[in-house]
Design a protein around this motif. Structure first.
Motif, PDB file in Angstrom:
ATOM      1  N   LEU A 238      -8.807   0.394 -68.153  1.00  0.00           N
ATOM      2  CA  LEU A 238      -9.212  -0.723 -67.285  1.00  0.00           C
ATOM      3  C   LEU A 238     -10.408  -0.332 -66.417  1.00  0.00           C
ATOM      4  O   LEU A 238     -11.346  -1.116 -66.241  1.00  0.00           O
ATOM      5  CB  LEU A 238      -8.052  -1.149 -66.386  1.00  0.00           C
ATOM      6  CG  LEU A 238      -6.928  -1.977 -66.989  1.00  0.00           C
ATOM      7  CD1 LEU A 238      -5.866  -2.259 -65.940  1.00  0.00           C
ATOM      8  CD2 LEU A 238      -7.467  -3.293 -67.539  1.00  0.00           C
ATOM      9  N   VAL A 239     -10.357   0.872 -65.870  1.00  0.00           N
ATOM     10  CA  VAL A 239     -11.447   1.339 -65.008  1.00  0.00           C
ATOM     11  C   VAL A 239     -12.743   1.430 -65.802  1.00  0.00           C
ATOM     12  O   VAL A 239     -13.818   1.033 -65.326  1.00  0.00           O
ATOM     13  CB  VAL A 239     -11.077   2.696 -64.374  1.00  0.00           C
ATOM     14  CG1 VAL A 239     -12.267   3.263 -63.611  1.00  0.00           C
ATOM     15  CG2 VAL A 239      -9.875   2.550 -63.451  1.00  0.00           C
ATOM     16  N   LYS A 241     -13.575  -0.247 -68.410  1.00  0.00           N
ATOM     17  CA  LYS A 241     -14.009  -1.580 -68.820  1.00  0.00           C
ATOM     18  C   LYS A 241     -14.422  -2.455 -67.653  1.00  0.00           C
ATOM     19  O   LYS A 241     -14.889  -3.581 -67.850  1.00  0.00           O
ATOM     20  CB  LYS A 241     -12.874  -2.279 -69.577  1.00  0.00           C
ATOM     21  CG  LYS A 241     -12.586  -1.695 -70.951  1.00  0.00           C
ATOM     22  CD  LYS A 241     -13.640  -2.131 -71.938  1.00  0.00           C
ATOM     23  CE  LYS A 241     -13.334  -1.653 -73.333  1.00  0.00           C
ATOM     24  NZ  LYS A 241     -14.348  -2.087 -74.298  1.00  0.00           N
ATOM     25  N   ALA A 242     -14.260  -1.966 -66.430  1.00  0.00           N
ATOM     26  CA  ALA A 242     -14.463  -2.815 -65.259  1.00  0.00           C
ATOM     27  C   ALA A 242     -15.924  -3.131 -64.985  1.00  0.00           C
ATOM     28  O   ALA A 242     -16.226  -4.054 -64.228  1.00  0.00           O
ATOM     29  CB  ALA A 242     -13.853  -2.158 -64.020  1.00  0.00           C
ATOM     30  N   ARG A 246     -17.619 -11.174 -66.328  1.00  0.00           N
ATOM     31  CA  ARG A 246     -16.914 -11.864 -67.389  1.00  0.00           C
ATOM     32  C   ARG A 246     -17.825 -12.857 -68.082  1.00  0.00           C
ATOM     33  O   ARG A 246     -18.831 -13.290 -67.522  1.00  0.00           O
ATOM     34  CB  ARG A 246     -15.688 -12.583 -66.812  1.00  0.00           C
ATOM     35  CG  ARG A 246     -16.027 -13.643 -65.795  1.00  0.00           C
ATOM     36  CD  ARG A 246     -14.760 -14.137 -65.171  1.00  0.00           C
ATOM     37  NE  ARG A 246     -15.034 -15.217 -64.225  1.00  0.00           N
ATOM     38  CZ  ARG A 246     -14.120 -15.790 -63.484  1.00  0.00           C
ATOM     39  NH1 ARG A 246     -12.871 -15.408 -63.566  1.00  0.00           N
ATOM     40  NH2 ARG A 246     -14.429 -16.759 -62.645  1.00  0.00           N
ATOM     41  N   THR A 255     -11.088  -8.251 -68.316  1.00  0.00           N
ATOM     42  CA  THR A 255     -11.328  -7.829 -66.935  1.00  0.00           C
ATOM     43  C   THR A 255     -11.580  -9.029 -66.028  1.00  0.00           C
ATOM     44  O   THR A 255     -12.431  -8.996 -65.164  1.00  0.00           O
ATOM     45  CB  THR A 255     -12.539  -6.883 -66.862  1.00  0.00           C
ATOM     46  OG1 THR A 255     -13.681  -7.553 -67.430  1.00  0.00           O
ATOM     47  CG2 THR A 255     -12.285  -5.618 -67.612  1.00  0.00           C
ATOM     48  N   SER A 258      -8.923  -9.040 -60.423  1.00  0.00           N
ATOM     49  CA  SER A 258      -9.188  -7.888 -59.573  1.00  0.00           C
ATOM     50  C   SER A 258      -8.535  -6.637 -60.157  1.00  0.00           C
ATOM     51  O   SER A 258      -7.326  -6.595 -60.386  1.00  0.00           O
ATOM     52  CB  SER A 258      -8.643  -8.145 -58.169  1.00  0.00           C
ATOM     53  OG  SER A 258      -8.634  -6.961 -57.418  1.00  0.00           O
ATOM     54  N   LEU A 259      -9.352  -5.620 -60.400  1.00  0.00           N
ATOM     55  CA  LEU A 259      -8.853  -4.388 -61.015  1.00  0.00           C
ATOM     56  C   LEU A 259      -7.820  -3.710 -60.119  1.00  0.00           C
ATOM     57  O   LEU A 259      -6.757  -3.277 -60.584  1.00  0.00           O
ATOM     58  CB  LEU A 259     -10.021  -3.441 -61.300  1.00  0.00           C
ATOM     59  CG  LEU A 259      -9.661  -2.070 -61.850  1.00  0.00           C
ATOM     60  CD1 LEU A 259      -8.955  -2.199 -63.189  1.00  0.00           C
ATOM     61  CD2 LEU A 259     -10.902  -1.208 -61.977  1.00  0.00           C
TER      62      LEU A 259
END
Length: 320
Positions: A238-239, A241-242, A246, A255, A258-259
């Protein structure tokens, strides 16, 4: 037209209460399926509640603005019908002023509706161009549109747009997008986009959209972890890909939320099933809304009102 604006104000009032109710009792819980259906079912209920008609035998303790607006609407309509029946062609300066302001507000409101609707249509045109630009592969009952270039993955309906390398490596990104499709999140997005066409002016409705998108992401993340994916590995993905923005607000993507909040929700202990009982608190809330919209019984007939209106108009015509 006046009746339509009263309906919009009533439904917007209900949607604002829904947002407050959700934030107060459910936003921090981890029953994501329950949270989703509260938001979706609540929005549908808010669209239907203004149609519930309740008449009280006694005057309500407090006259709500909605009752006053409906009384003003009836007076306006009966005034117009009385004017047409008597054959009057002249209008007072005050009535012309009201009509001018009404037309101005109607023009501003409809312009906003058209703008949001056109934005929606343009977004879907771009979305389906991405989907139809390449041939798709069918796997697990879904249609995978593969790109050789770096592309931020997203899904809509039964289609998933993703980078070919991630697809071939069976990345957790594939599982995440598959969960969006399995849960049918795109249909929730259709509903909230439809609501926003008519409630574009209400910031709390945009907040509802943000909450619903967040629930979609939490639910998809939970589905990925339930497939046996290691939580730490998935969070590191996730980090990575953040970075970036979008693609489209109407699509479900990897993503979109909110991460920090997503990682927090994955690490949070699952709430007890008893949290579902909080839904019962919506019953007195809905009853209060129906009471707020309720009206006292009409004691005067239309004929009596027309007679009074005619006497009033004749009094205006008489010389001073």
């Amino acid at each position: 037209m006046i009746a339509f604006f009263i309906y919009i104000l009533k439904s917007s009032f209900c949607l604002a209460l829904l947002y407050g109710f959700y934030k107060l009792f459910f936003a921090s819980t981890t029953r994501f399926s329950l949270n989703r259906w509260i938001l979706v079912g609540g929005m549908l209920t808010c669209l239907l509640l203004p149609f519930v008609s309740l008449e009280l035998e006694r005057e309500p303790l407090v006259h709500s603005p909605f009752i006053l607006m409906e009384e003003w609407q009836e007076e306006w309509e009966q005034s117009v019908s009385g004017t047409l029946a008597i054959g009057m062609t002249e209008r007072s300066q005050k009535e012309n002023g009201y009509e001018g302001w009404s037309m101005l507000f109607a023009g501003i409101y409809l312009s906003g509706c058209i703008f949001v609707f056109l934005q929606w249509i343009a977004g879907y045109i771009r979305l389906f161009r991405w989907i139809n630009r390449h041939e798709y592969k069918v796997w697990n009952g879904l249609r995978w549109v593969l790109y050789d270039i770096p592309v931020r993955s997203f899904s809509w309906g039964r289609y998933i747009v993703i980078n070919r390398r991630e697809y071939e490596e069976h990345s957790p990104v594939c599982l995440h997008e598959e969960m969006h499709c399995r849960y049918g999140h795109c249909y929730d997005n259709l509903l909230i986009q439809f609501v926003l066409i008519f409630h574009w002016w209400n910031p709390l409705v945009w907040k509802l959209k943000h909450e619903l998108n967040g629930v979609h992401e939490y639910q998809a993340d939970e589905g990925v972890l339930n497939q046996g994916i290691d939580a730490k590995t998935y969070q590191l993905l996730l980090v990575r890909k953040a970075v970036g923005s979008r693609l489209y607000s109407m699509a479900c993507g990897f993503t979109h939320s909110s991460l920090k909040k997503r990682i927090s929700m994955m690490s949070k202990k699952r709430n007890s099933k008893w949290v579902r009982l909080r839904v019962l608190l919506a019953v007195p809330l809905a009853a209060g809304v129906v009471y707020t919209f309720a009206r006292p019984e009409m004691k005067k007939t239309v004929a009596d009102y027309s007679a009074v209106l005619e006497m009033k108009n004749q009094g205006k015509k008489s010389p001073n």
